[in-house]
Write a protein that holds these residues in place. Structure first.
Motif, PDB file in Angstrom:
ATOM      1  N   GLU A   1      32.653  40.961  38.373  1.00  0.00           N
ATOM      2  CA  GLU A   1      32.729  42.083  39.306  1.00  0.00           C
ATOM      3  C   GLU A   1      31.960  43.275  38.786  1.00  0.00           C
ATOM      4  O   GLU A   1      31.765  43.441  37.589  1.00  0.00           O
ATOM      5  CB  GLU A   1      34.184  42.451  39.587  1.00  0.00           C
TER       6      GLU A   1
ATOM      7  N   GLY B   1      32.591  45.371  43.608  1.00  0.00           N
ATOM      8  CA  GLY B   1      31.837  44.263  44.177  1.00  0.00           C
ATOM      9  C   GLY B   1      32.040  43.006  43.366  1.00  0.00           C
ATOM     10  O   GLY B   1      32.209  43.060  42.144  1.00  0.00           O
ATOM     11  N   TYR B   2      32.017  41.863  44.045  1.00  0.00           N
ATOM     12  CA  TYR B   2      32.256  40.583  43.387  1.00  0.00           C
ATOM     13  C   TYR B   2      30.974  39.762  43.374  1.00  0.00           C
ATOM     14  O   TYR B   2      30.356  39.535  44.420  1.00  0.00           O
ATOM     15  CB  TYR B   2      33.369  39.826  44.111  1.00  0.00           C
TER      16      TYR B   2
ATOM     17  N   ARG C   1      29.082  35.700  45.408  1.00  0.00           N
ATOM     18  CA  ARG C   1      29.503  35.543  46.798  1.00  0.00           C
ATOM     19  C   ARG C   1      28.340  35.745  47.765  1.00  0.00           C
ATOM     20  O   ARG C   1      28.543  36.125  48.913  1.00  0.00           O
ATOM     21  CB  ARG C   1      30.635  36.506  47.124  1.00  0.00           C
TER      22      ARG C   1
ATOM     23  N   LEU D   1      23.931  43.886  45.130  1.00  0.00           N
ATOM     24  CA  LEU D   1      25.331  44.279  45.171  1.00  0.00           C
ATOM     25  C   LEU D   1      25.514  45.705  44.656  1.00  0.00           C
ATOM     26  O   LEU D   1      26.251  46.499  45.256  1.00  0.00           O
ATOM     27  CB  LEU D   1      26.163  43.299  44.345  1.00  0.00           C
TER      28      LEU D   1
ATOM     29  N   LEU E   1      23.221  39.040  54.802  1.00  0.00           N
ATOM     30  CA  LEU E   1      24.465  39.257  55.525  1.00  0.00           C
ATOM     31  C   LEU E   1      24.294  39.096  57.033  1.00  0.00           C
ATOM     32  O   LEU E   1      25.280  39.079  57.769  1.00  0.00           O
ATOM     33  CB  LEU E   1      25.026  40.653  55.206  1.00  0.00           C
TER      34      LEU E   1
ATOM     35  N   ALA F   1      30.011  43.052  54.445  1.00  0.00           N
ATOM     36  CA  ALA F   1      30.366  42.728  53.056  1.00  0.00           C
ATOM     37  C   ALA F   1      31.868  42.892  52.829  1.00  0.00           C
ATOM     38  O   ALA F   1      32.476  42.111  52.101  1.00  0.00           O
ATOM     39  CB  ALA F   1      29.580  43.603  52.087  1.00  0.00           C
TER      40      ALA F   1
ATOM     41  N   ARG G   1      33.524  39.868  54.523  1.00  0.00           N
ATOM     42  CA  ARG G   1      33.357  38.646  53.724  1.00  0.00           C
ATOM     43  C   ARG G   1      33.988  38.754  52.340  1.00  0.00           C
ATOM     44  O   ARG G   1      33.874  37.848  51.522  1.00  0.00           O
ATOM     45  CB  ARG G   1      31.870  38.322  53.562  1.00  0.00           C
ATOM     46  N   LYS G   2      34.612  39.878  52.053  1.00  0.00           N
ATOM     47  CA  LYS G   2      35.275  40.142  50.768  1.00  0.00           C
ATOM     48  C   LYS G   2      34.299  40.088  49.591  1.00  0.00           C
ATOM     49  O   LYS G   2      34.633  39.642  48.504  1.00  0.00           O
ATOM     50  CB  LYS G   2      36.447  39.190  50.562  1.00  0.00           C
ATOM     51  N   ILE G   3      33.071  40.573  49.841  1.00  0.00           N
ATOM     52  CA  ILE G   3      32.088  40.724  48.765  1.00  0.00           C
ATOM     53  C   ILE G   3      32.316  42.054  48.057  1.00  0.00           C
ATOM     54  O   ILE G   3      32.174  42.158  46.842  1.00  0.00           O
ATOM     55  CB  ILE G   3      30.651  40.626  49.317  1.00  0.00           C
TER      56      ILE G   3
END
Length: 126
Positions: free
Chosen positions: A3, A11-12, A15, A22, A59, A71, A74-76
């Motif tokens: 992260e 941010g992860y 993904r 990111l 995206l 984002a 999408r859980k980014i």
């Protein structure tokens, strides 16, 4: 390190976005412009614009705000302040009225009209 934390956003990695994409998207989520992001990371503004453009393509959106929203969906990326929101929600469930603020009902303002009789005034005749 899976992260990246930038300001109030997390941010992860892994993904769908590259690390630099990111990072720049997290900065854009904070409301920064491409020039401000470029100054923060010591790169050219066109580099930031290109990386954000690549992230938007990945995206499937055409605007930066839509990229941030997608984002999040999408859980980014996610705001770090979820912990604070959860704390406030739990506090509200406890039933402590110290944090609660009741709103006053708005008062209706009515216009006051003064009636004046014109019959007492003399009239001019020619």
């Amino acid at each position: 390190m899976n992260e990246i934390i930038n300001g109030a956003w997390k941010g992860y990695l892994g993904r769908g976005l590259a690390p630099k994409e990111l990072q720049y998207l997290l900065a854009a989520a904070q409301g920064m412009t491409a020039k401000e992001i470029a100054r923060q990371f010591d790169v050219a503004a066109c580099t930031v614009a290109k990386r954000l453009s690549c992230a938007m393509f990945k995206l499937g959106v055409t605007r930066q705000t839509a990229a941030v929203a997608e984002a999040i969906r999408r859980k980014i990326i996610s705001p770090v302040c979820f912990a604070l929101a959860a704390l406030i929600a739990v506090h509200a469930m406890i039933g402590d009225d110290a944090m609660r603020r009741d709103r006053r009902t708005p008062e209706r303002r009515t216009a006051q009209i003064r009636m004046v009789r014109h019959s007492n005034q003399p009239t001019l005749t020619t």
